[in-house]
Design a protein around this motif. Structure first.
Motif, PDB file in Angstrom:
ATOM      1  N   SER A 267      50.989  21.552  51.542  1.00  0.00           N
ATOM      2  CA  SER A 267      52.074  21.494  52.535  1.00  0.00           C
ATOM      3  C   SER A 267      51.555  20.882  53.844  1.00  0.00           C
ATOM      4  CB  SER A 267      52.623  22.891  52.788  1.00  0.00           C
ATOM      5  OG  SER A 267      53.145  23.448  51.593  1.00  0.00           O
ATOM      6  N   TYR A 268      50.333  21.235  54.199  1.00  0.00           N
ATOM      7  CA  TYR A 268      49.733  20.654  55.410  1.00  0.00           C
ATOM      8  C   TYR A 268      49.560  19.150  55.255  1.00  0.00           C
ATOM      9  CZ  TYR A 268      45.989  19.029  58.477  1.00  0.00           C
ATOM     10  OH  TYR A 268      45.237  18.289  59.355  1.00  0.00           O
ATOM     11  N   LEU A 269      49.131  18.717  54.048  1.00  0.00           N
ATOM     12  CA  LEU A 269      48.965  17.291  53.822  1.00  0.00           C
ATOM     13  C   LEU A 269      50.286  16.546  53.936  1.00  0.00           C
ATOM     14  CD1 LEU A 269      46.421  17.274  50.821  1.00  0.00           C
ATOM     15  CD2 LEU A 269      45.966  16.814  53.238  1.00  0.00           C
ATOM     16  N   ALA A 270      51.351  17.199  53.572  1.00  0.00           N
ATOM     17  CA  ALA A 270      52.662  16.558  53.679  1.00  0.00           C
ATOM     18  C   ALA A 270      53.075  16.376  55.133  1.00  0.00           C
ATOM     19  CB  ALA A 270      53.709  17.384  52.929  1.00  0.00           C
ATOM     20  N   SER A 271      52.644  17.292  56.005  1.00  0.00           N
ATOM     21  CA  SER A 271      52.983  17.191  57.429  1.00  0.00           C
ATOM     22  C   SER A 271      51.790  17.675  58.246  1.00  0.00           C
ATOM     23  CB  SER A 271      54.231  18.030  57.726  1.00  0.00           C
ATOM     24  OG  SER A 271      54.565  17.950  59.080  1.00  0.00           O
ATOM     25  N   PRO A 272      50.800  16.798  58.505  1.00  0.00           N
ATOM     26  CA  PRO A 272      49.568  17.219  59.189  1.00  0.00           C
ATOM     27  C   PRO A 272      49.805  17.701  60.619  1.00  0.00           C
ATOM     28  CG  PRO A 272      49.236  15.129  58.050  1.00  0.00           C
ATOM     29  CD  PRO A 272      50.707  15.396  58.024  1.00  0.00           C
ATOM     30  N   ASP A 273      50.878  17.232  61.256  1.00  0.00           N
ATOM     31  CA  ASP A 273      51.097  17.589  62.659  1.00  0.00           C
ATOM     32  C   ASP A 273      51.535  19.034  62.842  1.00  0.00           C
ATOM     33  OD1 ASP A 273      50.417  15.038  63.387  1.00  0.00           O
ATOM     34  OD2 ASP A 273      52.485  14.298  63.414  1.00  0.00           O
ATOM     35  N   THR A 274      51.811  19.697  61.763  1.00  0.00           N
ATOM     36  CA  THR A 274      52.272  21.084  61.896  1.00  0.00           C
ATOM     37  C   THR A 274      51.131  22.033  62.190  1.00  0.00           C
ATOM     38  OG1 THR A 274      52.082  21.352  59.496  1.00  0.00           O
ATOM     39  CG2 THR A 274      54.235  20.683  60.376  1.00  0.00           C
ATOM     40  N   LEU A 275      49.917  21.656  61.824  1.00  0.00           N
ATOM     41  CA  LEU A 275      48.762  22.528  62.051  1.00  0.00           C
ATOM     42  C   LEU A 275      47.826  21.861  63.058  1.00  0.00           C
ATOM     43  CD1 LEU A 275      47.944  23.819  58.435  1.00  0.00           C
ATOM     44  CD2 LEU A 275      49.130  24.996  60.276  1.00  0.00           C
ATOM     45  N   VAL A 276      48.205  21.896  64.321  1.00  0.00           N
ATOM     46  CA  VAL A 276      47.380  21.368  65.410  1.00  0.00           C
ATOM     47  C   VAL A 276      47.181  22.479  66.426  1.00  0.00           C
ATOM     48  CG1 VAL A 276      47.205  19.662  67.254  1.00  0.00           C
ATOM     49  CG2 VAL A 276      48.251  19.028  65.080  1.00  0.00           C
ATOM     50  N   MET A 277      45.938  22.655  66.859  1.00  0.00           N
ATOM     51  CA  MET A 277      45.664  23.688  67.845  1.00  0.00           C
ATOM     52  C   MET A 277      46.432  23.392  69.132  1.00  0.00           C
ATOM     53  SD  MET A 277      41.600  24.606  67.587  1.00  0.00           S
ATOM     54  CE  MET A 277      41.161  22.996  68.226  1.00  0.00           C
ATOM     55  N   PRO A 278      46.988  24.399  69.801  1.00  0.00           N
ATOM     56  CA  PRO A 278      47.709  24.168  71.063  1.00  0.00           C
ATOM     57  C   PRO A 278      46.816  23.528  72.129  1.00  0.00           C
ATOM     58  CG  PRO A 278      48.140  26.373  70.216  1.00  0.00           C
ATOM     59  CD  PRO A 278      47.049  25.813  69.364  1.00  0.00           C
ATOM     60  N   GLN A 279      45.529  23.823  72.088  1.00  0.00           N
ATOM     61  CA  GLN A 279      44.631  23.265  73.096  1.00  0.00           C
ATOM     62  C   GLN A 279      44.517  21.739  72.980  1.00  0.00           C
ATOM     63  OE1 GLN A 279      44.049  25.795  71.194  1.00  0.00           O
ATOM     64  NE2 GLN A 279      43.302  27.561  72.368  1.00  0.00           N
ATOM     65  N   CYS A 280      44.660  21.224  71.745  1.00  0.00           N
ATOM     66  CA  CYS A 280      44.558  19.768  71.574  1.00  0.00           C
ATOM     67  C   CYS A 280      45.704  19.042  72.270  1.00  0.00           C
ATOM     68  CB  CYS A 280      44.529  19.424  70.088  1.00  0.00           C
ATOM     69  SG  CYS A 280      43.018  19.974  69.243  1.00  0.00           S
ATOM     70  N   THR A 281      46.848  19.663  72.302  1.00  0.00           N
ATOM     71  CA  THR A 281      47.988  19.030  72.980  1.00  0.00           C
ATOM     72  C   THR A 281      47.827  19.070  74.498  1.00  0.00           C
ATOM     73  OG1 THR A 281      49.214  21.115  72.963  1.00  0.00           O
ATOM     74  CG2 THR A 281      49.499  19.657  71.073  1.00  0.00           C
ATOM     75  N   LEU A 282      46.913  19.923  74.988  1.00  0.00           N
ATOM     76  CA  LEU A 282      46.711  20.022  76.434  1.00  0.00           C
ATOM     77  C   LEU A 282      45.669  19.034  76.951  1.00  0.00           C
ATOM     78  CD1 LEU A 282      46.668  23.924  76.819  1.00  0.00           C
ATOM     79  CD2 LEU A 282      48.570  22.350  77.194  1.00  0.00           C
ATOM     80  N   LEU A 283      45.064  18.273  76.044  1.00  0.00           N
ATOM     81  CA  LEU A 283      44.085  17.274  76.473  1.00  0.00           C
ATOM     82  C   LEU A 283      44.780  16.165  77.265  1.00  0.00           C
ATOM     83  CD1 LEU A 283      41.934  16.963  73.214  1.00  0.00           C
ATOM     84  CD2 LEU A 283      41.240  18.008  75.382  1.00  0.00           C
ATOM     85  N   LEU A 284      44.180  15.788  78.395  1.00  0.00           N
ATOM     86  CA  LEU A 284      44.790  14.766  79.249  1.00  0.00           C
ATOM     87  C   LEU A 284      44.614  13.361  78.693  1.00  0.00           C
ATOM     88  CD1 LEU A 284      43.616  16.071  82.761  1.00  0.00           C
ATOM     89  CD2 LEU A 284      45.833  16.382  81.663  1.00  0.00           C
ATOM     90  N   SER A 285      43.578  13.150  77.921  1.00  0.00           N
ATOM     91  CA  SER A 285      43.284  11.817  77.408  1.00  0.00           C
ATOM     92  C   SER A 285      43.868  11.655  76.015  1.00  0.00           C
ATOM     93  CB  SER A 285      41.772  11.588  77.372  1.00  0.00           C
ATOM     94  OG  SER A 285      41.462  10.372  76.732  1.00  0.00           O
ATOM     95  N   SER A 286      44.723  10.671  75.824  1.00  0.00           N
ATOM     96  CA  SER A 286      45.298  10.414  74.501  1.00  0.00           C
ATOM     97  C   SER A 286      44.234   9.915  73.535  1.00  0.00           C
ATOM     98  CB  SER A 286      46.425   9.383  74.619  1.00  0.00           C
ATOM     99  OG  SER A 286      45.924   8.166  75.173  1.00  0.00           O
ATOM    100  N   SER A 287      43.258   9.154  74.050  1.00  0.00           N
ATOM    101  CA  SER A 287      42.201   8.663  73.163  1.00  0.00           C
ATOM    102  C   SER A 287      41.353   9.821  72.637  1.00  0.00           C
ATOM    103  CB  SER A 287      41.310   7.666  73.908  1.00  0.00           C
ATOM    104  OG  SER A 287      40.692   8.277  75.031  1.00  0.00           O
ATOM    105  N   ILE A 288      41.119  10.820  73.471  1.00  0.00           N
ATOM    106  CA  ILE A 288      40.354  11.990  73.011  1.00  0.00           C
ATOM    107  C   ILE A 288      41.174  12.773  71.985  1.00  0.00           C
ATOM    108  CG2 ILE A 288      39.339  14.184  73.735  1.00  0.00           C
ATOM    109  CD1 ILE A 288      38.557  12.874  76.347  1.00  0.00           C
ATOM    110  N   ARG A 289      42.484  12.915  72.218  1.00  0.00           N
ATOM    111  CA  ARG A 289      43.338  13.613  71.234  1.00  0.00           C
ATOM    112  C   ARG A 289      43.292  12.893  69.888  1.00  0.00           C
ATOM    113  NH1 ARG A 289      47.050  13.885  75.632  1.00  0.00           N
ATOM    114  NH2 ARG A 289      48.272  12.193  74.701  1.00  0.00           N
ATOM    115  N   ASP A 290      43.379  11.582  69.916  1.00  0.00           N
ATOM    116  CA  ASP A 290      43.323  10.825  68.663  1.00  0.00           C
ATOM    117  C   ASP A 290      41.970  10.981  67.987  1.00  0.00           C
ATOM    118  OD1 ASP A 290      45.865   9.954  69.155  1.00  0.00           O
ATOM    119  OD2 ASP A 290      45.253   8.028  70.050  1.00  0.00           O
ATOM    120  N   LYS A 291      40.927  10.999  68.779  1.00  0.00           N
ATOM    121  CA  LYS A 291      39.596  11.146  68.198  1.00  0.00           C
ATOM    122  C   LYS A 291      39.430  12.520  67.551  1.00  0.00           C
ATOM    123  CE  LYS A 291      34.681  10.704  69.292  1.00  0.00           C
ATOM    124  NZ  LYS A 291      33.667  10.377  70.318  1.00  0.00           N
TER     125      LYS A 291
END
Length: 649
Positions: free
Chosen positions: A579-603
């Protein structure tokens, strides 16, 4: 007769015998061609002048007529020659008389010469002596003209009672110097006594003239205490003449420096308190509330004053171009000493005012701008004055004080950051104190970039500024994040360091500092990557399974007999992972969304997916292994590691 004979011969053709003389003569006459006989023609022409009638009588008398005529001609010739002869006789008598006279004169001359021989010798001797005396007189006049001063020149050197000086003085002084030098030639001849006496006399004239010249130049220099001194050509010529007396030359320069020092100090005080003529420009003290403008106006006035005084000195010494190299170096040092002496008087009032500005100023940006301003004018004025000038020393002291006050301000700010550490914001973004400090750093670096200071000095200051602010900021962020959990700490530190990086990336000389910050960011990113992968595995129920597989060793038996490692449990966890593989964005730590740098989030997302792919590959290999006794392993892990990797990418 000839006619009659012709008539007879024409009427009677007679046959004469061949031996008849008359016939022969007649034939000869008849055969003669008168055209070619010039003598005959001339005779006939002469005959035609008096033979007019051709008759018997005239023919018979022709001979006598010719002889008579010849006689008349000879008589005329004799008569004419007689006159010539008489004249020649007269000439002969005259020449003879002249010859007698000449002989008489010669005799008399010989007698006179014998009588006047002694007188001539005496006259010749007197003439020779007269020429010698004339030559000696000319030599004496030339000697006196070359080695003695005229009365007018002596009067010019002595001067008048009012002490004024004229151009003729320098001409006379130059003549005295030339005579003194020319006396060296006399010393190499037999006239050493005269040379020594003349040299002594000229030396006395020189000393008295230089003394008078020095007194006059000293008085003139004392009068040059106005704002715009009028340096006369006579004073410049005096300085040129005083070069031969270095002591007097230096004393005169010192007198000029003292007068100009007084003028500069007075002008500086007037510029501070009274302003320019008519109030324009306005007094500098009116801008004392604005430190930058106040200090800048003072420094600009100092630079203008130093440049003007150097121009005045160059004008004073513009005629001093005949120095040798050594003397030129000495004069250059004198000029720098005089310039330092002139500007030394304004050091004290300048230092007092700038110290007041620096001590009363607390803003670091303003202090740094003042430092750059002082540093710029130090280098600019340093091109005019020597390095040991008092004004440059004072500027250096003020620059050092300003830089010290600036770094004290930065250190105080950094101490407050460490002493009063703020708690991290709820969104784990950069705290206000960090943003405030970065704004301060940005303002400082902006003024640093606009500075006209040389690059080497700017680079050295740059590193010190960064060390004064960035290190305390990192320390503050570390202390602030010390009470957070691992994930929050990593997120918070990444955001703080990212704010620092975005600020420093705009300026030069920050590469080394950016590399250091990037190394710290990478360490925190690795923490987030591993935590993100663990977060997904735990939410999918694969965390325990993955840990068991990693710690399992084949000698302990198969995995299927371990607790929680049965096929049903693993299959259930794999379904949730599916199920996670079908929608990977559902299991993202909340702290990752708080990163100011989009390049760091992608990395973080990309590299955590790689960790998950690697973990799935290990679990797939363990479950499909025959050693672990899983039945229907293909149904437990229906996807291959390549498929999972493709889905996560």
């Amino acid at each position: 007769m000839s006619t009659n004979m012709a008539d007879r011969s024409g009427s009677e053709p007679a046959v004469q015998p061949q031996n008849n003389p008359l016939s022969k003569k007649l034939a000869k006459i008849l055969d003669t061609r008168l055209d070619n006989d010039k003598e005959m023609l001339e005779a006939l022409k002469a005959l035609s002048t008096f033979f007019t009638d051709n008759n018997l009588r005239t023919r018979r008398n022709l001979r006598s007529d010719i002889e008579r005529r010849s006689l008349v001609i000879n008589e005329d010739f004799v008569e004419s020659f007689q006159k010539v002869n008489e004249q020649l006789d007269g000439i002969y008598s005259d020449v003879k008389a002249m010859n007698d006279c000449c002989l008489d004169m010669t005799t008399r001359l010989k007698q006179a010469k014998e009588q006047t021989h002694d007188l001539i010798n005496q006259t010749t001797q007197l003439q020779t002596e007269s020429q010698v005396l004339t030559m000696k007189s000319q030599v004496a006049d030339a000697f006196l003209s070359k080695f003695q001063l005229s009365p007018d020149e002596i009067n010019v050197l002595r001067g008048n009672r009012n002490g004024s000086l004229h151009k003729e003085f320098f001409v006379a002084l130059e003549r005295v110097k030339r005579i003194h030098n020319d006396c060296k030639i006399l010393l190499r001849t037999n006239h050493q006594t005269a040379g020594l006496e003349i040299m002594e006399s000229m030396a006395l004239h020189q000393e008295s003239s230089y003394e008078r010249l020095y007194r006059w130049a000293q008085n003139e220099c004392r009068a040059l205490s106005g704002d715009s001194p009028d340096i006369s050509s006579l004073l410049c010529q005096s300085m040129e003449a005083l070069q031969d007396r270095p002591v007097l030359f230096r004393y005169t320069l010192d007198e000029f420096g003292t007068a100009r020092r007084t003028a500069v100090v007075r002008g500086f005080i007037d510029a501070l308190t009274r302003g320019g003529p008519g109030g324009t420009p306005r007094p500098i003290e009116l801008h004392s509330h604005d430190p930058l403008r106040y200090t800048g106006d003072i420094l600009a006035w100092l630079h203008q004053a130093a440049a003007s005084e150097k121009e005045h000195l160059q004008t004073l010494l513009r005629s001093c171009t005949s120095l040798e190299e050594l003397l030129m170096k000495a004069t250059g040092e004198m000029v720098q000493d005089v310039l330092g002496h002139i500007t030394e008087g304004i050091c004290r009032p300048f230092k007092v005012r700038v110290e007041q500005v620096l001590i009363s100023e607390s803003e670091a940006v303003t202090l740094y701008k003042l430092t750059n301003l002082l540093k710029f004018y130090f280098q600019t004025i340093g091109q005019i004055l020597s390095s040991d000038a008092s004004l440059l020393t004072t500027l250096m002291e003020m620059e050092t004080l300003s830089l010290k006050m600036f770094f004290n301000s930065l250190n105080c700010h950094a101490s407050k950051l460490v002493e009063k550490v703020e708690l991290p914001p709820a969104d784990l973004s950069s705290p206000p104190s960090l943003l405030e400090t970065l704004q301060l750093l940005q303002d400082v670096l902006a003024s640093h970039d606009s500075s006209v200071v040389p690059l080497d000095a700017r680079k050295q200051d740059f590193q010190q500024i960064l060390a004064s602010l960035i290190d305390p900021l990192l320390q503050m962020c570390s202390v602030s994040a010390s009470k957070l959990n691992t994930i929050d700490m990593a997120t918070y530190m990444i955001n703080c360091i990212y704010s620092m990086q975005t600020t420093l990336a705009l300026y030069e000389y920050t590469d080394q500092r950016l590399e250091m910050l990037q190394a710290q960011v990478e360490a925190h990113i690795d923490t987030l990557i591993s935590e993100q992968a663990s977060f997904v595995l735990n939410r999918a129920g694969l965390g325990q399974i993955y840990n068991t597989i990693q710690s399992h060793q084949p000698k302990h038996g198969s995995l299927s007999v371990k607790t929680g490692m049965d096929g049903i449990s693993i299959k259930s966890a794999m379904n949730r992972f599916d199920s996670y593989l079908a929608s990977p964005d559902t299991l993202v730590m909340p702290q990752c969304t708080l990163l100011l740098s989009s390049s760091i989030r992608d990395k973080v997302r990309r590299e955590s997916a790689e960790l998950l792919s690697s973990a799935y590959g290990q679990m797939h290999a363990a479950i499909t292994s025959r050693d672990n006794d899983y039945r229907d392993a293909a149904t437990i892990v229906p996807r291959t590691p390549e498929q999972v990797k493709s889905l996560l990418s």
